[in-house]
Design a protein around this motif. Structure first.
Motif, short mmCIF file in Angstrom:
data_model
loop_
_atom_site.label_atom_id
_atom_site.label_comp_id
_atom_site.label_asym_id
_atom_site.label_seq_id
_atom_site.Cartn_x
_atom_site.Cartn_y
_atom_site.Cartn_z
N ILE A 69 0.84 -1.20 0.00
CA ILE A 69 0.00 0.00 0.00
C ILE A 69 0.87 1.25 0.00
CG2 ILE A 69 -1.59 1.36 1.44
CD1 ILE A 69 -2.96 -1.24 2.18
N PHE B 199 -7.93 3.77 -1.60
CA PHE B 199 -7.93 2.33 -1.33
C PHE B 199 -8.15 2.07 0.16
CE2 PHE B 199 -5.95 -1.72 -0.27
CZ PHE B 199 -6.49 -2.55 -1.23
N PHE C 48 -11.75 3.06 1.23
CA PHE C 48 -12.82 2.21 0.70
C PHE C 48 -12.69 0.77 1.20
CE2 PHE C 48 -16.24 1.52 -2.20
CZ PHE C 48 -16.12 0.20 -2.57
N VAL C 49 -11.52 0.21 1.06
CA VAL C 49 -11.37 -1.22 1.35
C VAL C 49 -11.20 -1.49 2.85
CG1 VAL C 49 -9.91 -3.25 0.95
CG2 VAL C 49 -10.44 -1.69 -0.92
N ASP D 255 -13.98 0.88 5.00
CA ASP D 255 -15.39 0.67 4.62
C ASP D 255 -16.19 1.95 4.36
OD1 ASP D 255 -15.90 -2.34 6.46
OD2 ASP D 255 -15.69 -2.03 4.31
N LYS E 28 -6.02 -0.90 -7.14
CA LYS E 28 -6.06 -2.36 -7.12
C LYS E 28 -5.17 -2.95 -8.22
CE LYS E 28 -10.69 -2.76 -6.76
NZ LYS E 28 -11.99 -3.37 -6.48
N ILE F 71 -8.69 -8.95 -4.64
CA ILE F 71 -7.68 -8.11 -3.99
C ILE F 71 -8.25 -7.41 -2.75
CG2 ILE F 71 -6.37 -5.95 -4.28
CD1 ILE F 71 -5.44 -6.86 -6.87
N GLU F 72 -9.46 -6.92 -2.91
CA GLU F 72 -10.08 -6.22 -1.78
C GLU F 72 -10.17 -7.11 -0.56
OE1 GLU F 72 -13.13 -3.43 -4.22
OE2 GLU F 72 -13.76 -4.04 -2.24
N PHE G 161 -6.71 -7.89 1.05
CA PHE G 161 -6.17 -6.82 1.89
C PHE G 161 -7.01 -6.61 3.14
CE2 PHE G 161 -2.50 -4.68 0.08
CZ PHE G 161 -2.41 -5.29 -1.16
N LYS G 162 -8.30 -6.68 2.95
CA LYS G 162 -9.20 -6.48 4.09
C LYS G 162 -8.88 -7.49 5.18
CE LYS G 162 -13.48 -4.79 3.39
NZ LYS G 162 -14.83 -4.74 2.91
#
Lengths: 190, 416
Positions: A131, A142, A145-146, A149, A174, B4-5, B8-9
């Protein structure tokens, strides 16, 4: 779930400006919140400073916390906002609007292709490292959002960008992450 | 391949970095800088009182020891006085106290300046109390105060190793909710029958759905990170039940019967449209009198108290009206058409009264209580066959209607 009673005791102390309670609160959330800052700001010393600013805001605003929602979530939002403020102020680059191309939303099939990767597990350290390699604009969207949330609408409001830019930045983030991880992965295999 | 989300989450969920004393020390300095900048009346007053007390006690003692020495002695005495498992913790607090004390001593030669250092009020006050103790009653009492306070410090609570307390859970049924509270000051763990380990943090509760059958254990991790059971409970799988129903109503007995069958060797409870019925057999008939949707559910409870259920739904296309025909002709060659009697009444063993009304004048022109005495079209008042190609109203009142059945039925019939 947080231990409400213990937390209330600490918060009570903080409200009375007791240094030990402030230390307890700091210690309780330091690790998680530093991890949050490190996702937005790659330089550890700067991230520490931003975290300190965040905690000062937390101490200042404690009076308004009503224990109805998650305290950790509340602290986290303050820390995230502090980090974003910092990035905004830094203005090293046109940070939150990278370039004109960012406004173009990519074709949906391309986006979908970007969203899969041949990895089944990712260590947190590696995730943060990846990241941190993103540009601040992509990184911020990113993370929001990811990890945090937030919706694209909320992100757009927070960063003063359009929803389309938020979506586009996320998609590019992404794509870049996939590339970063894939390179990393192939290095390991070699 | 993974999203990917999600990747990482999952990876960053609960990610945290190790705590460092240095970080707090920096934060502490920042807070110092802030509060020394901001002075208010109360802080000034408290600070002044504190400073005056220190100076006063210093004078009272008549000693040539400097405040710095006194402070150092107190801290030394504290260190020697108590041995606990929380030394690291305590040292950290002491360290910050030493820093505060240093600052305080540096500033105390001026009452006004000292008052400005409003950040350290509570610490200053504690120090003063300590000093008074030293002077009035000697070192014996010195062992108590600071550590008592450390012991009730919210951070310190976590460090105390106290006996663990586990409530014994009851056995559960598969796929039910389970909640368990950790009243201890250290993490405990729930180990599933498939060896999945779930942590329950101190003073927190875990809420899960028990989706594996077998033995669940609750315990701790030992030094080698191996699970040690303290209490356990079982999760039972309920015995299965299955229902089948006919795809049509059966009118053989003159009633709108739905035949259903439950496959289970346990006692069955039948529930029709959410209402519990008194029926308990494996094979049952339900009378569905009204048009509409029906849901039939059967539930069982096994010896472990675990419930199982299955249900069927059925749609009835029209209201039951005693299966009456809507026309008859006294002159028909087919005997079945020469008289009128609702078909259901000829099959059901039910006491009833039927009347026929001439809608043109409201007169009752026929009545019977016997299913073997149908209306043949004769008006009892005139003794003659009624006018043809005209509708007549029939009305039936049942003496003992079935459960859920209306006691009255009405319709029209044409005499052709």
């Amino acid at each position: 779930m947080e231990n409400i009673e213990k937390l209330k005791e600490i918060v009570e102390g903080c409200l009375q400006n007791k240094r030990r309670s402030q230390e307890a609160l700091f210690q309780m959330f330091y690790g998680k919140m530093l991890a949050v800052c490190m996702r937005y700001i790659s330089d550890q010393d700067t991230a520490q400073e931003v975290l300190q600013e965040g905690f000062i805001k937390v101490f200042d605003k404690l009076e308004v916390f009503d224990f109805k929602g998650s305290f950790e979530g509340w602290v986290r939002r303050i820390v995230v906002n502090t980090a974003i403020d910092f990035i905004r102020k830094a203005k090293r680059a046109p940070i939150l609007k990278d370039n004109d191309n960012d406004f173009k939303v990519e074709a949906s099939n391309e986006i979908e292709e970007n969203e899969k990767i041949e990895l089944i597990e990712l260590r947190a350290e590696k995730a943060v490292e990846a990241i941190q390699k993103l540009s601040p604009a992509y990184r911020t969207v990113f993370n929001l959002f990811v990890v945090e949330d937030y919706s694209h609408k909320e992100i757009a409001e927070m960063l003063g960008i359009s929803e389309g830019t938020s979506k586009s930045n996320l998609s590019k983030a992404k794509k870049n992450l996939k590339q970063i991880l894939t390179e990393e992965f192939s290095n390991i295999r070699e | 391949m993974r999203d990917i989300e999600d990747l990482f989450k999952e990876s960053l969920k609960d990610h945290q970095l190790p705590y460092s004393e240095e970080a707090w020390s920096k934060m502490n300095k920042k807070l110092d800088a802030r509060s020394s900048g901001a002075s208010n009346g109360l802080k000034w007053m408290l600070g002044s009182v504190g400073a005056i007390l220190i100076v006063a006690s210093y004078l009272f003692m008549g000693s040539d020891e400097t405040p710095r020495q006194i402070q150092a002695e107190i801290i030394k005495a504290e260190k020697e006085s108590v041995q606990t498992t929380k030394e690291k913790q305590i040292e950290a607090i002491e360290k910050s106290e030493v820093e505060v004390a240093k600052q305080q001593i540096e500033e105390e030669h001026s009452v006004h300046r000292f008052g400005d250092a409003g950040c350290c009020d509570d610490v200053v006050e504690e120090s003063i109390i300590e000093e008074v103790n030293v002077k009035s009653s000697g070192s014996a009492e010195l062992q108590q105060p600071v550590y008592r306070e450390v012991a009730i410090d919210p951070i310190a609570k976590d460090e105390i190793k106290s006996p663990l307390y586990f409530a014994k859970p009851q056995d559960h049924c598969l796929n039910t909710d389970f909640s368990y509270s950790n009243v201890n000051d250290e993490s405990i763990y729930l180990l599933s029958p498939l060896d999945d380990l779930e942590e329950i943090a101190p003073k927190e509760s875990l809420e899960v759905i028990l989706d594996k059958k077998g033995k669940y254990q609750i315990g701790t991790l030992n030094q080698d990170q191996e699970f040690e059971e303290f209490v356990s409970f079982k999760v039972h799988e309920p015995k299965d039940i299955q229902l089948t129903a006919n795809d049509h109503l059966n009118y053989e007995n003159g009633l709108p019967e739905l035949n259903v069958q439950a496959f289970s060797d346990l006692q069955i409870n039948w529930i029709l449209n959410g209402e519990k019925t008194t029926k308990q057999s494996n094979v049952e008939n339900f009378y569905l009198f009204d048009k509409g949707s029906y849901i039939l559910k059967a539930t069982t409870k096994d010896i472990n108290g675990c419930q199982s259920e299955d249900q069927v739904s059925f749609y009835v296309e029209k209201n039951y009206n005693l299966l009456a025909v809507n026309a008859f002709t006294p002159n028909s060659l087919d005997e079945r058409n020469t008289s009128f009697m609702p078909y259901a009444l000829t099959k059901r063993d039910a006491a009833f009264k039927m009347i026929i009304i001439d809608p043109s004048n409201g007169a009752v022109i026929f009545e019977t209580m016997n299913a073997n005495q149908p209306w043949t079209g004769i008006n009892k008042n005139t003794g003659e066959v009624v006018e043809g190609n005209k509708s007549y109203v029939w009305k039936v009142v049942l003496q003992n209607p079935e459960n859920g059945e209306s006691p009255e039925y009405m319709g029209t019939v044409v005499r052709l």
